[in-house]
Motif scaffolding. Structure first.
Motif, PDB file in Angstrom:
ATOM      1  N   PHE A  19       0.473  -6.000  -0.321  1.00 35.73           N
ATOM      2  CA  PHE A  19      -0.776  -5.957  -1.061  1.00 35.73           C
ATOM      3  C   PHE A  19      -1.639  -7.179  -0.733  1.00 35.73           C
ATOM      4  CE2 PHE A  19       1.103  -3.226  -4.734  1.00 35.73           C
ATOM      5  CZ  PHE A  19       1.166  -2.141  -3.887  1.00 35.73           C
ATOM      6  N   GLU A  20      -1.020  -8.329  -0.579  1.00 27.55           N
ATOM      7  CA  GLU A  20      -1.772  -9.525  -0.191  1.00 27.55           C
ATOM      8  C   GLU A  20      -2.381  -9.349   1.202  1.00 27.55           C
ATOM      9  OE1 GLU A  20       1.192 -12.565  -0.725  1.00 27.55           O
ATOM     10  OE2 GLU A  20       0.745 -12.761  -2.873  1.00 27.55           O
ATOM     11  N   HIS A  21      -1.619  -8.712   2.103  1.00 26.26           N
ATOM     12  CA  HIS A  21      -2.145  -8.428   3.445  1.00 26.26           C
ATOM     13  C   HIS A  21      -3.378  -7.524   3.354  1.00 26.26           C
ATOM     14  CE1 HIS A  21      -2.403  -7.258   7.643  1.00 26.26           C
ATOM     15  NE2 HIS A  21      -2.399  -6.004   7.238  1.00 26.26           N
ATOM     16  N   TYR A  22      -3.285  -6.447   2.569  1.00 21.19           N
ATOM     17  CA  TYR A  22      -4.432  -5.553   2.408  1.00 21.19           C
ATOM     18  C   TYR A  22      -5.626  -6.317   1.834  1.00 21.19           C
ATOM     19  CZ  TYR A  22      -1.451  -1.416   3.124  1.00 21.19           C
ATOM     20  OH  TYR A  22      -0.610  -0.465   3.639  1.00 21.19           O
ATOM     21  N   GLN A  23      -5.379  -7.151   0.850  1.00 22.50           N
ATOM     22  CA  GLN A  23      -6.460  -7.914   0.226  1.00 22.50           C
ATOM     23  C   GLN A  23      -7.117  -8.841   1.250  1.00 22.50           C
ATOM     24  OE1 GLN A  23      -7.525  -7.441  -3.008  1.00 22.50           O
ATOM     25  NE2 GLN A  23      -9.213  -8.775  -2.440  1.00 22.50           N
ATOM     26  N   ARG A  24      -6.302  -9.496   2.078  1.00 16.31           N
ATOM     27  CA  ARG A  24      -6.837 -10.405   3.094  1.00 16.31           C
ATOM     28  C   ARG A  24      -7.618  -9.662   4.174  1.00 16.31           C
ATOM     29  NH1 ARG A  24      -1.843 -12.472   2.981  1.00 16.31           N
ATOM     30  NH2 ARG A  24      -1.291 -11.495   4.963  1.00 16.31           N
ATOM     31  N   THR A  25      -7.077  -8.556   4.664  1.00 19.17           N
ATOM     32  CA  THR A  25      -7.703  -7.876   5.795  1.00 19.17           C
ATOM     33  C   THR A  25      -8.801  -6.906   5.388  1.00 19.17           C
ATOM     34  OG1 THR A  25      -5.982  -6.170   5.816  1.00 19.17           O
ATOM     35  CG2 THR A  25      -5.667  -8.077   7.269  1.00 19.17           C
ATOM     36  N   PHE A  28      -9.477  -5.459  -0.337  1.00 21.13           N
ATOM     37  CA  PHE A  28      -9.023  -4.715  -1.506  1.00 21.13           C
ATOM     38  C   PHE A  28      -7.679  -4.068  -1.177  1.00 21.13           C
ATOM     39  CE2 PHE A  28     -11.229  -1.833   1.243  1.00 21.13           C
ATOM     40  CZ  PHE A  28     -10.479  -0.663   1.201  1.00 21.13           C
ATOM     41  N   VAL A  29      -6.990  -3.635  -2.210  1.00 23.88           N
ATOM     42  CA  VAL A  29      -5.777  -2.832  -2.059  1.00 23.88           C
ATOM     43  C   VAL A  29      -6.163  -1.405  -2.436  1.00 23.88           C
ATOM     44  CG1 VAL A  29      -3.398  -2.458  -2.826  1.00 23.88           C
ATOM     45  CG2 VAL A  29      -4.302  -4.792  -2.639  1.00 23.88           C
ATOM     46  N   GLN A  81     -13.817   8.173   5.276  1.00 29.13           N
ATOM     47  CA  GLN A  81     -14.910   7.606   6.066  1.00 29.13           C
ATOM     48  C   GLN A  81     -15.244   6.196   5.603  1.00 29.13           C
ATOM     49  OE1 GLN A  81     -18.412  10.191   6.468  1.00 29.13           O
ATOM     50  NE2 GLN A  81     -17.032  11.914   6.103  1.00 29.13           N
ATOM     51  N   ALA A  82     -15.285   6.010   4.297  1.00 31.82           N
ATOM     52  CA  ALA A  82     -15.601   4.683   3.764  1.00 31.82           C
ATOM     53  C   ALA A  82     -14.543   3.673   4.176  1.00 31.82           C
ATOM     54  CB  ALA A  82     -15.709   4.749   2.237  1.00 31.82           C
ATOM     55  N   HIS A  83     -13.281   4.038   4.016  1.00 39.20           N
ATOM     56  CA  HIS A  83     -12.206   3.116   4.375  1.00 39.20           C
ATOM     57  C   HIS A  83     -12.176   2.840   5.875  1.00 39.20           C
ATOM     58  CE1 HIS A  83      -9.990   2.530   0.589  1.00 39.20           C
ATOM     59  NE2 HIS A  83     -10.556   3.673   0.256  1.00 39.20           N
ATOM     60  N   MET A  84     -12.345   3.873   6.685  1.00 40.24           N
ATOM     61  CA  MET A  84     -12.245   3.682   8.131  1.00 40.24           C
ATOM     62  C   MET A  84     -13.467   2.974   8.706  1.00 40.24           C
ATOM     63  SD  MET A  84      -9.204   4.453   8.419  1.00 40.24           S
ATOM     64  CE  MET A  84      -9.235   3.735  10.041  1.00 40.24           C
ATOM     65  N   THR A  85     -14.623   3.131   8.089  1.00 39.53           N
ATOM     66  CA  THR A  85     -15.791   2.355   8.531  1.00 39.53           C
ATOM     67  C   THR A  85     -15.527   0.879   8.274  1.00 39.53           C
ATOM     68  OG1 THR A  85     -17.293   4.202   8.111  1.00 39.53           O
ATOM     69  CG2 THR A  85     -18.279   2.006   8.232  1.00 39.53           C
TER      70      THR A  85
END
Length: 153
Positions: A19-25, A28-29, A81-85
């Motif tokens: 989850f920290e990785h998602y937040q950093r990159t 958001f998670v 689409q939102a996430h992949m953009t």
């Protein structure tokens, strides 16, 4: 609005690092993963598949994100689409390349190899059997069999 409320990060402590990785990159998670925590094995399998498809192998991450974005657009999934953009931008796709994605066949933003991968993704996302033997033959001009597995995934 979510039909099931996402759980807080600390609901499954073993996921904290991811989850920290998602937040950093991403910044958001994803709520989908926070919701999946109700079944940790499913959440773990989903995150493992996501990592294997998008972040492992030899196809450049930027191209994988653009492939995922064109497939999301072809399928009409606004959430994806939102996430992949967002991810395409994070993984170095320029705004110009993201904007030109719908015109990938004619845009100078994409190489012949990229167009072959995007074409297959677009067709497969519309109707899987639209991806033809000719599409795979074109892919084989630029990608080895392992890379084609990555593209199809």
């Amino acid at each position: 609005m979510a039909h099931l409320p996402p759980l807080p990060w600390d609901a499954t402590p073993q996921f904290r690092e991811r989850f920290e990785h998602y937040q950093r990159t991403r910044g958001f998670v994803p709520n989908s993963i926070l919701t999946m925590q109700r079944r940790p094995a499913i959440a773990a399998a989903f995150m493992d598949l996501n990592r294997a498809v998008l972040y492992e192998g030899t196809v450049p991450e930027e191209l994988k994100m653009l492939i995922s974005l064109i497939a999301s657009q072809a399928a009409g999934c606004r959430y994806c689409q939102a996430h992949m953009t967002n991810l395409a931008s994070i993984y170095k796709a320029s705004d110009a390349r993201i904007r030109a994605l719908w015109e990938f066949e004619t845009s100078g933003e994409f190489s012949a190899a990229e167009r072959a991968a995007l074409r297959l993704a677009y067709k497969a996302a519309l109707v899987p059997n639209e991806a033809s033997q000719a599409d795979f033959a074109e892919l084989k001009r630029y990608f080895d069999d392992g890379q084609i597995v990555e593209i199809v995934a």
